[in-house]
Motif scaffolding. Structure first.
Motif, mmCIF file in Angstrom:
data_model
loop_
_atom_site.group_PDB
_atom_site.id
_atom_site.type_symbol
_atom_site.label_atom_id
_atom_site.label_comp_id
_atom_site.label_asym_id
_atom_site.label_seq_id
_atom_site.Cartn_x
_atom_site.Cartn_y
_atom_site.Cartn_z
ATOM 1 N N MET A 101 -3.320 4.708 7.014
ATOM 2 C CA MET A 101 -1.884 3.776 6.844
ATOM 3 C C MET A 101 -0.923 4.531 8.100
ATOM 4 N N LEU A 102 -1.234 5.566 8.510
ATOM 5 C CA LEU A 102 -0.104 6.267 9.807
ATOM 6 C C LEU A 102 -0.941 5.618 10.951
ATOM 7 N N ALA B 13 6.556 6.306 7.310
ATOM 8 C CA ALA B 13 5.719 7.225 7.693
ATOM 9 C C ALA B 13 6.329 8.655 7.140
ATOM 10 N N ILE B 14 7.422 9.020 7.057
ATOM 11 C CA ILE B 14 7.868 10.258 6.820
ATOM 12 C C ILE B 14 7.350 10.330 5.164
ATOM 13 N N THR B 15 7.678 9.249 4.437
ATOM 14 C CA THR B 15 7.243 9.323 2.934
ATOM 15 C C THR B 15 5.921 9.535 2.650
ATOM 16 N N LEU B 16 4.938 8.921 3.461
ATOM 17 C CA LEU B 16 3.629 8.720 3.439
ATOM 18 C C LEU B 16 2.925 10.437 3.666
ATOM 19 N N VAL B 17 3.438 10.920 4.713
ATOM 20 C CA VAL B 17 3.181 12.245 4.996
ATOM 21 C C VAL B 17 3.606 13.229 4.000
ATOM 22 N N ALA B 18 4.829 13.033 3.371
ATOM 23 C CA ALA B 18 5.153 13.961 2.194
ATOM 24 C C ALA B 18 4.362 13.674 1.094
ATOM 25 N N MET C 58 0.797 -1.222 0.018
ATOM 26 C CA MET C 58 -0.011 -0.031 -0.058
ATOM 27 C C MET C 58 0.684 1.165 0.101
ATOM 28 N N TRP C 59 2.143 1.197 0.605
ATOM 29 C CA TRP C 59 2.825 2.308 0.548
ATOM 30 C C TRP C 59 3.325 2.601 -0.762
ATOM 31 N N THR C 60 3.777 1.736 -1.424
ATOM 32 C CA THR C 60 4.208 1.946 -2.816
ATOM 33 C C THR C 60 3.138 2.563 -3.742
ATOM 34 N N HIS C 61 1.922 2.076 -3.466
ATOM 35 C CA HIS C 61 0.588 2.903 -4.358
ATOM 36 C C HIS C 61 0.732 4.388 -3.977
ATOM 37 N N VAL C 62 0.639 4.606 -2.658
ATOM 38 C CA VAL C 62 0.685 6.205 -2.296
ATOM 39 C C VAL C 62 1.864 6.922 -2.830
#
Length: 207
Positions: A158-159, A185-190, A51-55
């Motif tokens: 996700m967070l 976490a950092i890259t999701l927020v960014a 899921m992280w790769t999708h975001v």
């Protein structure tokens, strides 16, 4: 295959490899056959990583003004994600019921809860699971005016999983993998902040 598509597959492969690597590091040597308690954490790690790769890749595509149309990687990985996010809680709930802890969601609090932090992490997992499963209703409700809220909630969900995993996950006690999750976490927020900025920018240009 374009370079971006190659990057998608490579990034997905790395997330799978690190999840499998840390899981094996924590779980081996196995004294007997795998139990449900040993399998279910891996499914959660895999689902979250994909899921992280999708975001992240969605934000990169937006930056390059590329189409958000479905790709082979997205189709395959989303199928894996759906299977994992269902199986991850289902396996542990089944194991807990079999071991006499009762039915979910109370069984997970009886087995893994106890403190305010642990209980909050368990609740965060339930909330995130509900949001993720709601996204699967897109084919029926994707045209509704409120649907964008479901999409926007994916990153906060996700967070919540970041908190859930760091608090409860045995694999997240491993320093090198914990560092990877903080990077997640950092890259999701960014990625989320950039997407919000770009959407607002395009709305401003359209008016």
């Amino acid at each position: 295959m374009s370079r971006l598509q190659t990057a998608e597959w490579a990034l997905g492969g790395v997330t799978l490899a690190t999840a499998l690597g840390v899981w094996w590091q924590v779980r081996q040597p196995l004294e007997s056959s795998l139990t449900l308690y040993e399998v279910f954490p891996l499914l959660g790690l895999i689902a979250f990583g994909l899921m992280w790769t999708h975001v992240v890749m969605g934000a990169i595509r937006r930056y390059h003004r590329l189409s958000e149309r479905s790709t082979a990687y997205r189709d395959v990985s989303m199928t894996i994600v759906l299977a994992c996010i269902i199986a991850h809680p289902a396996l542990v709930w089944l194991a807990l019921a079999r071991d006499g802890f009762g039915l979910p969601p109370l069984s997970q609090y009886a087995a893994f809860g106890g403190t305010a932090m642990l209980n909050a992490a368990l609740f965060a997992g339930v909330v995130a699971l509900t949001i993720f499963l709601a996204y699967e209703l897109k084919r029926w409700f994707g045209e509704r005016s409120w649907w964008p809220w479901i999409e926007w909630l994916q990153v906060p969900a996700m967070l919540l999983i970041i908190y859930h995993g760091l608090t409860l996950g045995g694999e997240l006690a491993v320093s090198w993998y914990q560092a990877i999750w903080w990077l997640y976490a950092i890259t999701l927020v960014a990625a989320g902040m950039y997407t919000i900025y770009d959407v607002n920018k395009q709305r401003g240009e359209a008016t």
